[in-house]
Design a protein around this motif. Structure first.
Motif, PDB file in Angstrom:
ATOM      1  N   GLY A   1     -26.846 164.037  12.137  1.00 52.95           N
ATOM      2  CA  GLY A   1     -27.367 164.777  10.841  1.00 52.95           C
ATOM      3  C   GLY A   1     -29.028 164.319  10.764  1.00 52.95           C
ATOM      4  O   GLY A   1     -29.760 165.331  10.593  1.00 52.95           O
ATOM      5  N   THR A   2     -29.338 163.210  11.054  1.00 51.26           N
ATOM      6  CA  THR A   2     -30.714 162.727  11.169  1.00 51.26           C
ATOM      7  C   THR A   2     -31.692 163.324  12.224  1.00 51.26           C
ATOM      8  O   THR A   2     -32.566 163.895  12.063  1.00 51.26           O
ATOM      9  CB  THR A   2     -30.923 161.211  11.186  1.00 51.26           C
ATOM     10  N   LEU A   3     -31.029 163.926  13.541  1.00 49.92           N
ATOM     11  CA  LEU A   3     -31.686 164.568  14.476  1.00 49.92           C
ATOM     12  C   LEU A   3     -31.979 165.865  13.828  1.00 49.92           C
ATOM     13  O   LEU A   3     -32.834 166.427  14.455  1.00 49.92           O
ATOM     14  CB  LEU A   3     -30.893 164.629  15.871  1.00 49.92           C
ATOM     15  N   LEU A   4     -30.923 166.540  13.320  1.00 49.01           N
ATOM     16  CA  LEU A   4     -31.474 167.949  12.791  1.00 49.01           C
ATOM     17  C   LEU A   4     -32.299 167.834  11.432  1.00 49.01           C
ATOM     18  O   LEU A   4     -33.183 168.789  11.425  1.00 49.01           O
ATOM     19  CB  LEU A   4     -30.082 168.562  12.250  1.00 49.01           C
TER      20      LEU A   4
ATOM     21  N   ARG B   1     -39.856 173.303  15.358  1.00 44.01           N
ATOM     22  CA  ARG B   1     -38.714 174.427  15.434  1.00 44.01           C
ATOM     23  C   ARG B   1     -37.967 174.343  16.450  1.00 44.01           C
ATOM     24  O   ARG B   1     -36.918 174.266  16.506  1.00 44.01           O
ATOM     25  CB  ARG B   1     -39.602 175.772  14.831  1.00 44.01           C
ATOM     26  N   PHE B   2     -38.836 174.290  17.444  1.00 41.94           N
ATOM     27  CA  PHE B   2     -38.367 174.312  18.844  1.00 41.94           C
ATOM     28  C   PHE B   2     -37.488 173.185  19.267  1.00 41.94           C
ATOM     29  O   PHE B   2     -36.500 173.140  19.847  1.00 41.94           O
ATOM     30  CB  PHE B   2     -39.407 174.464  19.898  1.00 41.94           C
ATOM     31  N   LEU B   3     -37.852 172.022  18.730  1.00 41.36           N
ATOM     32  CA  LEU B   3     -37.197 170.619  18.888  1.00 41.36           C
ATOM     33  C   LEU B   3     -35.999 170.660  18.054  1.00 41.36           C
ATOM     34  O   LEU B   3     -34.645 170.600  18.704  1.00 41.36           O
ATOM     35  CB  LEU B   3     -38.122 169.405  18.378  1.00 41.36           C
ATOM     36  N   GLY B   4     -35.940 171.334  16.881  1.00 36.94           N
ATOM     37  CA  GLY B   4     -34.547 171.444  16.320  1.00 36.94           C
ATOM     38  C   GLY B   4     -33.792 172.612  16.760  1.00 36.94           C
ATOM     39  O   GLY B   4     -32.488 171.953  16.801  1.00 36.94           O
ATOM     40  N   LEU B   5     -34.108 173.479  17.462  1.00 35.81           N
ATOM     41  CA  LEU B   5     -33.236 174.307  18.187  1.00 35.81           C
ATOM     42  C   LEU B   5     -32.608 173.807  19.234  1.00 35.81           C
ATOM     43  O   LEU B   5     -31.383 173.923  19.596  1.00 35.81           O
ATOM     44  CB  LEU B   5     -34.045 175.751  18.388  1.00 35.81           C
TER      45      LEU B   5
ATOM     46  N   THR C   1     -32.256 170.452  19.991  1.00 38.43           N
ATOM     47  CA  THR C   1     -31.459 169.689  19.479  1.00 38.43           C
ATOM     48  C   THR C   1     -29.853 170.123  19.189  1.00 38.43           C
ATOM     49  O   THR C   1     -28.843 169.639  19.361  1.00 38.43           O
ATOM     50  CB  THR C   1     -31.984 168.622  18.308  1.00 38.43           C
ATOM     51  N   ALA C   2     -30.155 171.203  18.315  1.00 32.81           N
ATOM     52  CA  ALA C   2     -28.867 171.832  17.815  1.00 32.81           C
ATOM     53  C   ALA C   2     -28.050 172.607  19.171  1.00 32.81           C
ATOM     54  O   ALA C   2     -26.726 172.174  18.877  1.00 32.81           O
ATOM     55  CB  ALA C   2     -29.047 172.981  16.924  1.00 32.81           C
ATOM     56  N   THR C   3     -28.754 172.915  19.925  1.00 34.05           N
ATOM     57  CA  THR C   3     -27.999 173.221  21.244  1.00 34.05           C
ATOM     58  C   THR C   3     -27.183 172.218  22.008  1.00 34.05           C
ATOM     59  O   THR C   3     -26.085 172.327  22.472  1.00 34.05           O
ATOM     60  CB  THR C   3     -29.020 173.965  22.254  1.00 34.05           C
ATOM     61  N   PHE C   4     -27.685 170.935  22.088  1.00 32.48           N
ATOM     62  CA  PHE C   4     -27.129 169.881  22.719  1.00 32.48           C
ATOM     63  C   PHE C   4     -25.970 169.583  22.091  1.00 32.48           C
ATOM     64  O   PHE C   4     -25.134 169.084  22.723  1.00 32.48           O
ATOM     65  CB  PHE C   4     -28.252 168.846  22.809  1.00 32.48           C
ATOM     66  N   ILE C   5     -26.444 169.276  20.668  1.00 33.47           N
ATOM     67  CA  ILE C   5     -25.179 168.764  19.596  1.00 33.47           C
ATOM     68  C   ILE C   5     -23.954 169.692  19.708  1.00 33.47           C
ATOM     69  O   ILE C   5     -22.746 169.338  19.934  1.00 33.47           O
ATOM     70  CB  ILE C   5     -25.456 168.555  18.456  1.00 33.47           C
ATOM     71  N   THR C   6     -24.146 171.219  19.886  1.00 30.96           N
ATOM     72  CA  THR C   6     -23.163 172.155  19.998  1.00 30.96           C
ATOM     73  C   THR C   6     -22.635 171.962  21.317  1.00 30.96           C
ATOM     74  O   THR C   6     -21.184 171.941  21.317  1.00 30.96           O
ATOM     75  CB  THR C   6     -23.759 173.429  19.862  1.00 30.96           C
TER      76      THR C   6
END
Ligand code: HEM
Length: 137
Positions: A17-20, A115-119, A121-126
């Motif tokens: 949650g915090t990483l996103l 934005r790039f970092l958020g994207l 991060t979301a890829t690694f979490i998924t």
């Protein structure tokens, strides 16, 4: 539910949650003409990073390692999962770098990087969640 797994879930929920949230929080704090806003915002961002994201990461990784040692799991999916978790740790470190950079020069435009970092991060979490839930190999 066994307590160790529950601890693992609590840790990873807070960490993910915090990483996103952090890249969006950092981006929201740049390019305003109000020094008081900068100071308060930098304080909030640092608090979220230091008091929630980092302890939650330690709990998620510590409890995951304890689960792995307790159950003696040695499957392919777990090895690949460790690589995607390493990617999440890298994103965590990059978030820390962004927090420091914006603190030093708040006028800096970092929204593309956020934005790039958020994207990423979301890829690694998924990928991590897919590996652990599908256990493909
Ligand atoms: C060094 C870090 C980690 C290690 C060593 C680790 C290890 C483990 C182990 C051994 C299990 C038990 C698997 C089973 O009983 O089948 C587990 C469960 C789980 N882990 Fe992790 N984990 C780590 C980080 C993470 C992260 C960062 C996430 C999410 C992004 C995550 C998501 C899950 C989930 C959802 C389960 C439950 C799977 C199930 O019960 O079917 N883990 N983890």
């Amino acid at each position: 539910m066994p307590l160790l797994k529950l601890l693992h879930f609590v840790g990873l929920l807070c960490w993910c949650g915090t990483l996103l949230y952090l890249p969006a929080l950092v981006a929201a704090g740049t390019r305003r003409n109000d020094p008081l806003f900068y100071r308060d915002h930098a304080h909030l961002t640092r608090m979220v990073f230091n008091l929630i994201a980092t302890p939650a990461a330690l709990i998620a990784i510590g409890s995951g390692t304890a689960l792995f040692l307790r159950d003696g799991i040695m499957a392919g999916w777990l090895i690949v999962k460790l690589s995607t978790v390493a990617g999440m740790v890298l994103c965590h470190a990059l978030c820390g770098v962004l927090v420091l950079r914006v603190e030093r020069s708040p006028e800096l435009s970092v929204s593309i990087r956020c934005r790039f970092l958020g994207l990423v991060t979301a890829t690694f979490i998924t990928a991590t969640l897919w590996l652990v839930l599908a256990k493909p190999f």
